[in-house]
Design an enzyme around this catalytic site. Structure first.
Site, PDB file in Angstrom:
ATOM      1  CG  HIS A  93      -1.597   1.308   1.466  1.00  8.30           C
ATOM      2  ND1 HIS A  93      -2.229   2.012   0.460  1.00  8.30           N
ATOM      3  CD2 HIS A  93      -1.738   2.064   2.588  1.00  8.30           C
ATOM      4  CE1 HIS A  93      -2.741   3.125   0.960  1.00  8.30           C
ATOM      5  NE2 HIS A  93      -2.443   3.184   2.243  1.00  8.30           N
ATOM      6  CG  HIS A  95       0.184   7.423   0.967  1.00 11.26           C
ATOM      7  ND1 HIS A  95       0.265   8.108   2.159  1.00 11.26           N
ATOM      8  CD2 HIS A  95      -0.569   6.325   1.229  1.00 11.26           C
ATOM      9  CE1 HIS A  95      -0.397   7.453   3.105  1.00 11.26           C
ATOM     10  NE2 HIS A  95      -0.904   6.359   2.559  1.00 11.26           N
ATOM     11  CE1 TYR A 120       5.805  -7.587 -19.170  1.00 11.52           C
ATOM     12  CE2 TYR A 120       5.619  -6.496 -21.301  1.00 11.52           C
ATOM     13  CZ  TYR A 120       6.122  -7.509 -20.506  1.00 11.52           C
ATOM     14  OH  TYR A 120       6.939  -8.469 -21.063  1.00 11.52           O
TER      15      TYR A 120
END
Length: 222
Positions: A93, A95, A120
């Site tokens: 995860h 930002h 891709y």
């Protein structure tokens, strides 16, 4: 792979992501699911660029802290994706700038946040869902992830960032990077009428690489 090697792998990939500006400050988190059902996960308020292998959080299968620092507050997010993607062994995860920017655009389709721009992107990240905004650490985000029924390995959190699962940490990192680059391409080409992959070209990729895309099956997959 030993516990020590897995911890080193988390630190190595975390540092790589940080040094390339994909997860600034103390943002972002990484988890690995272990054979016993427990996890290794990066601690709360820790920079991915400066992780200490010994301080990485070790959780049991019920999410209880066994050793290391207090884990990231995004545990509900990781739990929901692991629970609905049985093939997931790692989650990243971030930002990352372009992926976050993408979530703020009004035209984004929650069922396919990005069009089929490159082979891709589809091969690494698949199709990407967009879920509504929740404050960081809000347990309600788990319900939003579970609502996707395991169809997506890559998810964008509105105004927040990408969450990507893979069958290894390397696969999750590579898919996250491909998602970020594809978001960047989309922003560069927005309103320029670019040529995306045709439905026939996408179908050929699905067949050639056995891709599990939500738009190309009629039933739920893990």
């Amino acid at each position: 792979m030993s516990d020590a090697r897995l911890r080193e792998e988390i630190c190595r990939y975390g540092r790589s992501l940080f040094e390339r500006g994909l997860t600034p400050g103390s943002s972002g988190n990484i988890s690995l699911r272990l054979e016993d059902g427990g996890w290794l996960v990066t601690p709360t308020n820790a920079s991915l660029g400066f992780l200490d292998p010994a301080r990485i959080s070790r959780l049991d299968a019920e999410g209880r802290l066994l050793s290391g620092d207090k884990p990231t507050k995004e545990i509900p997010l990781h739990t929901a994706l692991y629970d609905t993607r049985s093939s997931a062994r790692a989650i990243v995860h971030l930002h990352s700038t372009h992926a976050v920017a993408l979530t703020m655009l009004p035209e984004i389709d929650p069922r396919a946040a990005l069009p089929p721009m490159t082979p891709y992107y589809l091969m690494r990240a698949g199709e990407t869902a967009l879920v509504p905004y929740y404050r960081p650490g809000d347990p309600a985000v788990a319900d939003a992830i579970r609502g996707l029924a395991g169809k997506y390995s890559s998810v964008l959190l509105a105004n927040h960032g990408p969450v990507v699962a893979g069958d290894s940490l390397e696969a999750a990192v590579f898919a996250t990077e491909e998602l970020e680059e594809t978001a960047k391409l989309y922003l560069l080409l927005r309103n320029l009428n670019p040529r995306f992959l045709s439905p026939e070209q996408v179908a050929d990729l699905v067949k050639a690489f056995d891709l599990d895309l939500p738009s190309h099956h009629d039933h739920d997959h893990d």
